[in-house]
Design an enzyme around this catalytic site. Structure first.
Site, short mmCIF file in Angstrom:
data_model
loop_
_atom_site.label_atom_id
_atom_site.label_comp_id
_atom_site.label_asym_id
_atom_site.label_seq_id
_atom_site.Cartn_x
_atom_site.Cartn_y
_atom_site.Cartn_z
N MET A 242 -0.19 -44.89 -18.72
CA MET A 242 -1.45 -45.00 -17.98
C MET A 242 -1.53 -46.34 -17.26
O MET A 242 -2.42 -47.15 -17.46
CB MET A 242 -2.63 -44.83 -18.94
N GLY A 243 -0.54 -46.56 -16.36
CA GLY A 243 -0.60 -47.70 -15.46
C GLY A 243 -1.35 -47.31 -14.21
O GLY A 243 -2.14 -46.37 -14.20
N ARG A 244 -1.10 -48.04 -13.11
CA ARG A 244 -1.84 -47.75 -11.87
C ARG A 244 -1.62 -46.32 -11.40
O ARG A 244 -2.56 -45.63 -11.03
CB ARG A 244 -1.40 -48.73 -10.77
N ILE A 245 -0.35 -45.88 -11.40
CA ILE A 245 -0.06 -44.54 -10.91
C ILE A 245 -0.59 -43.50 -11.89
O ILE A 245 -1.13 -42.46 -11.48
CB ILE A 245 1.45 -44.37 -10.68
N THR B 232 8.08 -38.24 -12.52
CA THR B 232 8.14 -38.99 -11.26
C THR B 232 8.29 -40.48 -11.55
O THR B 232 7.95 -41.32 -10.72
CB THR B 232 6.88 -38.74 -10.40
N ARG C 96 11.29 -42.47 -13.85
CA ARG C 96 12.72 -42.76 -13.71
C ARG C 96 13.50 -41.72 -14.49
O ARG C 96 13.05 -41.21 -15.52
CB ARG C 96 13.06 -44.16 -14.23
N GLU D 223 21.47 -41.29 -9.30
CA GLU D 223 20.99 -40.96 -7.96
C GLU D 223 21.88 -41.58 -6.89
O GLU D 223 22.27 -42.74 -7.05
CB GLU D 223 19.54 -41.43 -7.78
N HIS E 122 13.83 -38.13 -5.03
CA HIS E 122 13.15 -39.41 -5.26
C HIS E 122 12.30 -39.81 -4.05
O HIS E 122 12.52 -40.86 -3.43
CB HIS E 122 14.15 -40.51 -5.60
#
Length: 325
Positions: free
Chosen positions: A155-158, A236, A238, A267, A286
């Site tokens: 639950m960070g910014r994104i 979404t 890593r 990747e 990505h």
């Protein structure tokens, strides 16, 4: 004499011109081709500043070849492609570009969730391949989103931005984070739960936590077995956070219903990767931050970080501890 800068991929000309006001700039100008390692090793020995992407591995052996390097400006939020400890020991600033891609990545995360749940890619291919002959009650049926339970890991910014988007779908919102966020719980009506509870109760599990030593292989066969059989996993963050071999087995054997992936452990992902063969997986290259406006903001911020560092000032987004006294 101006400092020397290497930009490892073609970026917008106005950004290059801005950096050229302060430095002599060398650009690897092939937009869709990664700079070869041998060329990067050769050029890094002469530069003062490096403007790079997450595709470049800026490891200890490369940093050791850069006696004049003062700053590594990463055009990304994550910086696990850089050996930050080695850079710090050598007094090299490492910067990133957070905040500017929050909403765009959250948009993509929810778009991927919806595409996976409603089998949009599969349906589009079905139509384009000329297979649509009649309407059928069970044709390409998917999972409901409205009113479902979503569990957000990280639950960070994104994560918060994704959580806000769930309100329009009247979703029951659970989250797990390394620390509780009472303000987020109050604002969004979300509930902090253990990882086990989140996995077992969620219809959608969204992975949006940073990639660290603690989160590597956070989701393995053990965690996947806790999920509902009709659950969907979205990543979404890593690739290394989810064990891809375990995820493949879970999808093939019906342990979970589907997955939506924007990231992979390696990747670009090989074309013969097993996960790319499954119809119940939506895969993307990505592109979480890939809006025109956001990529421009990222480049502008990376350039600003780079210029400030070359001027001996503290960059806006410095990820390591450097003594400026």
């Amino acid at each position: 004499m101006k400092p020397k800068v290497l930009i490892t991929r073609k970026i917008a000309e106005p950004i290059i011109e801005k950096i050229q006001e302060y430095a002599d700039v060398d650009v690897w100008d092939q937009e869709d081709v990664q700079i070869p390692r041998d060329i990067l090793e050769n050029k890094i020995s002469e530069i003062d500043g490096l403007f790079c992407l997450i595709t470049e591995s800026i490891d200890a052996s490369l940093i050791d070849k850069a006696p004049n390097l003062k700053v590594i400006s990463n055009m990304a939020v994550g910086y696990n492609n850089i050996d930050v400890d080695t850079a710090t020991k050598k007094g090299i600033m490492v910067t990133n570009t957070p905040e500017v891609l929050t909403e765009t990545t959250a948009d993509l995360t929810f778009a991927l969730l919806m595409a996976t749940a409603r089998r949009l890619v599969e349906a589009s291919d079905f139509l384009r391949d000329g297979k649509w002959e009649t309407w059928s009650p069970n044709l390409l049926t998917g999972q409901d989103i409205y009113g479902a339970t979503i569990g957000i890991i990280g639950m960070g910014r994104i994560g918060e931005a994704v959580a806000r988007r769930t309100k329009g779908f009247n979703m029951n919102l659970l989250y797990h984070n390394r620390s509780r966020k009472p303000d987020v719980e109050q604002e969004l009506g979300t509930t902090y739960v253990s990882m086990e509870t989140l996995l077992s109760e969620s219809d959608f599990v969204v992975v949006i936590t940073p990639y660290t030593a603690e989160t590597k292989n956070l989701i393995t066969a053990e965690q996947l077995k806790l999920m509902k059989k009709n659950a969907i996993l979205i990543n979404t963050a890593r690739g290394g956070i989810v064990n891809e071999a375990d995820l493949y087995e879970a999808l093939v054997n019906g342990v979970i219903w589907g997955a939506g992936l924007d990231v992979f452990e390696k990747e670009p992902v090989p074309a013969d990767h097993p996960l790319l063969t499954l119809p119940n997986v939506v895969t993307l290259p990505h592109i979480g931050s890939a809006s025109i406006a956001t990529r421009m903001k990222m480049a502008e911020l990376a350039a600003e970080n780079l210029i400030l560092a070359l001027k001996g000032e503290k960059p806006k987004h410095l990820v390591n501890k450097i003594d400026f006294s």
